[in-house]
Design a protein around this motif. Structure first.
Motif, PDB file in Angstrom:
ATOM      1  N   PRO A  48      -2.820   5.463   1.452  1.00  0.00           N
ATOM      2  CA  PRO A  48      -2.852   5.264   3.033  1.00  0.00           C
ATOM      3  C   PRO A  48      -3.092   4.315   3.548  1.00  0.00           C
ATOM      4  O   PRO A  48      -4.153   3.474   2.994  1.00  0.00           O
ATOM      5  CB  PRO A  48      -3.558   6.600   3.447  1.00  0.00           C
ATOM      6  N   GLY A  61      -0.058   9.346   2.006  1.00  0.00           N
ATOM      7  CA  GLY A  61       0.504   8.588   0.873  1.00  0.00           C
ATOM      8  C   GLY A  61       1.999   8.957   0.570  1.00  0.00           C
ATOM      9  O   GLY A  61       2.725   8.330   0.339  1.00  0.00           O
ATOM     10  N   ALA A 120       4.115   1.587   9.948  1.00  0.00           N
ATOM     11  CA  ALA A 120       3.209   2.632   9.160  1.00  0.00           C
ATOM     12  C   ALA A 120       2.892   3.893  10.008  1.00  0.00           C
ATOM     13  O   ALA A 120       2.173   4.510   9.622  1.00  0.00           O
ATOM     14  CB  ALA A 120       1.801   1.691   8.718  1.00  0.00           C
ATOM     15  N   GLY A 179       4.196   7.456   3.277  1.00  0.00           N
ATOM     16  CA  GLY A 179       4.349   6.116   3.108  1.00  0.00           C
ATOM     17  C   GLY A 179       5.171   5.663   1.914  1.00  0.00           C
ATOM     18  O   GLY A 179       6.488   4.882   2.114  1.00  0.00           O
ATOM     19  N   SER A 180       5.112   6.488   0.842  1.00  0.00           N
ATOM     20  CA  SER A 180       5.985   6.068  -0.558  1.00  0.00           C
ATOM     21  C   SER A 180       7.399   6.547  -0.172  1.00  0.00           C
ATOM     22  O   SER A 180       8.213   5.773  -0.616  1.00  0.00           O
ATOM     23  CB  SER A 180       5.258   7.265  -1.618  1.00  0.00           C
ATOM     24  N   ALA A 206       2.105   7.095   8.527  1.00  0.00           N
ATOM     25  CA  ALA A 206       1.755   7.083   7.047  1.00  0.00           C
ATOM     26  C   ALA A 206       0.255   6.445   7.130  1.00  0.00           C
ATOM     27  O   ALA A 206      -0.192   6.044   5.762  1.00  0.00           O
ATOM     28  CB  ALA A 206       2.779   6.133   6.541  1.00  0.00           C
ATOM     29  N   ARG A 242       8.769   6.539   2.623  1.00  0.00           N
ATOM     30  CA  ARG A 242       9.424   5.635   3.572  1.00  0.00           C
ATOM     31  C   ARG A 242       9.689   4.352   3.026  1.00  0.00           C
ATOM     32  O   ARG A 242      10.980   3.510   3.072  1.00  0.00           O
ATOM     33  CB  ARG A 242       8.541   5.152   4.613  1.00  0.00           C
ATOM     34  N   TYR A 251       0.926  -1.298   0.056  1.00  0.00           N
ATOM     35  CA  TYR A 251      -0.053  -0.022   0.107  1.00  0.00           C
ATOM     36  C   TYR A 251       0.900   1.415   0.055  1.00  0.00           C
ATOM     37  O   TYR A 251       0.690   2.067  -0.821  1.00  0.00           O
ATOM     38  CB  TYR A 251      -0.896   0.027   1.112  1.00  0.00           C
ATOM     39  N   LEU A 252       1.765   1.378   0.754  1.00  0.00           N
ATOM     40  CA  LEU A 252       2.588   2.545   1.118  1.00  0.00           C
ATOM     41  C   LEU A 252       3.579   2.773  -0.208  1.00  0.00           C
ATOM     42  O   LEU A 252       3.593   3.777  -0.620  1.00  0.00           O
ATOM     43  CB  LEU A 252       3.626   2.342   2.288  1.00  0.00           C
TER      44      LEU A 252
END
Length: 420
Positions: free
Chosen positions: A322, A368, A335, A371-372, A338, A374, A316-317
């Motif tokens: 999210p 989003g 997470a 997370g991306s 994120a 990371r 997902y990330l």
């Protein structure tokens, strides 16, 4: 460093086929790219077809056992797999001496095999993905204490009969150390997505307007193997709250994957009258999976296992999606910042946070991006596979120092598929 190119690495995997084992697929590609000869003993499956001609890989398949649905069913499944795997492993070693044997676990039942392999000079690498006692406890409301003691004992026997271990997070590493593993020989190799394939998914043609995804103003997705411990039924309960009780018929739920609970989940969806809003695309190839995830708005995870680092969350990330999930240890480590984490088991709060995030495009975009980034900087497979390859190389170096005999003529043979 010792030149270890061209060594023979054999891998045994029990619970899924190679093609369905996302982590093993990445490991095989990394090993082959490093110049090793790789053999994988795995269940026969149509999805394995692209791997049967993969350069440097010998695929040795056996007829898949019936998947267990009970304790005794799992025992029969594991026993059948061992019965079919061990003769193939022996023939493989006779034909082309194995330098490193990698065992993908669970189940923790291979220690008699690894003990014998080590006596023959083969180095053994354990890849521990889950913990059997915890999985067993999640599957049964009142797990027998004696069974749990046996499972813990199996862990100690496993650690006593391997040369090194890799695992997916710090929680599992600590458990393997507690089971007797040497801390300096247990390494964390997280199971992040491959950045190059995320890039290919972004470049691929978007899902067509006529697809189910595009039939809703907002889409929530779940992806993975649908085991009882994954509690995918909680996702269906979230859908019931959102769609039926709160009247959000504009929201769709896309549950991607397969597994032992798939038929039960389909029946549950039908009984709750959610068939128009919940659908099951099935098991998807990696790039196609990323395309579907990227077409959604929110990813959800309902696992209550504190020791599990959810691969789905990293996926997902990776596509900038999210996450809304239960607040359990390894999910939080992965997470936090994120996504949105809620009290474990509180399905109603989970549903409310999903709806709140669906209605807040600015917050979705912010989470989003976090997370991306990371994934790109820390968790992607490109950042993790170096530890894995270094671990394998260290074992090969030890093997070559102890066994200076010439390699068999089979070393010159290219990988080839085998159904023996």
């Amino acid at each position: 460093m010792t030149d270890v190119g061209g060594a023979h690495v054999a891998v045994v995997v029990q619970n899924v086929s190679l093609a369905e084992d996302n982590r093993l697929c990445k490991q095989v590609e990394a090993l082959c790219s490093a110049g090793h000869r790789v053999s994988v003993i795995t269940r026969r499956a149509d999805a394995n077809e692209p791997w049967r001609s993969h350069p440097g890989l010998t695929l040795i398949e056996y007829r898949a056992p019936v998947d267990g649905a009970s304790t005794m069913g799992h025992v029969r499944e594991y026993a059948t797999s061992l019965w079919r795997q061990i003769p193939r492993l022996v023939r493989l070693h006779r034909r082309d001496r194995i330098d490193v044997l990698q065992i993908c676990q669970p189940p923790d039942l291979y220690f008699p095999v690894t003990a014998l392999a080590r006596r023959l000079g083969v180095k053994v690498l354990l890849d521990q993905r889950d913990l059997m006692p915890e999985v067993f406890a999640q599957r049964y409301s009142s797990p027998p204490a004696r069974a749990l003691r046996v499972l813990h004992w199996l862990e100690t026997r496993t650690q006593a009969n391997v040369d090194a271990s890799v695992t997916v997070n710090d929680h599992l590493r600590e458990r393997l150390i507690a089971a007797g593993g040497a801390p300096e020989r247990i390494h964390v190799v997280r199971n992040g997505p491959v950045l190059a394939r995320l890039g290919r998914a972004r470049e691929a043609t978007p899902l067509p307007i006529a697809s189910r995804v595009r039939s809703f103003s907002s889409v929530v997705t779940w992806a993975g193997k649908m085991g009882r411990q994954d509690r995918v039924d909680d996702v269906v309960r979230v859908a019931q709250l959102v769609v039926r009780e709160w009247g959000r018929d504009d929201v769709g739920f896309m549950l991607i994957g397969n597994g032992e609970c798939l038929d039960e989940l389909r029946l549950m969806v039908d009984e709750l009258g959610l068939g128009d809003n919940v659908w099951f695309p099935g098991w998807l190839g990696e790039v196609d999976l990323y395309r579907h995830l990227a077409a959604a708005d929110v990813g959800i995870d309902t696992s209550l296992q504190p020791e599990v680092t959810p691969v789905k969350a990293m996926e997902y990330l990776g596509v900038g999606l999210p996450l809304v999930a239960y607040d359990v240890q390894e999910t939080r480590r992965l997470a936090e910042g994120a996504g949105i984490l809620v009290t474990p088991g509180d399905t109603e709060t989970l549903a409310r946070e999903v709806v709140g995030l669906l209605d807040d495009s600015t917050e979705r975009a912010r989470l989003g991006r976090v997370g991306s980034e990371r994934i790109q900087l820390h968790l992607a497979w490109e950042r993790q596979c170096e530890v894995y390859l270094d671990t394998v190389a260290g074992l090969i170096g030890e093997r070559l120092q102890k066994v200076p005999t010439p390699r068999s003529s089979a070393a010159a043979r290219p990988g080839r598929p085998s159904g023996t």
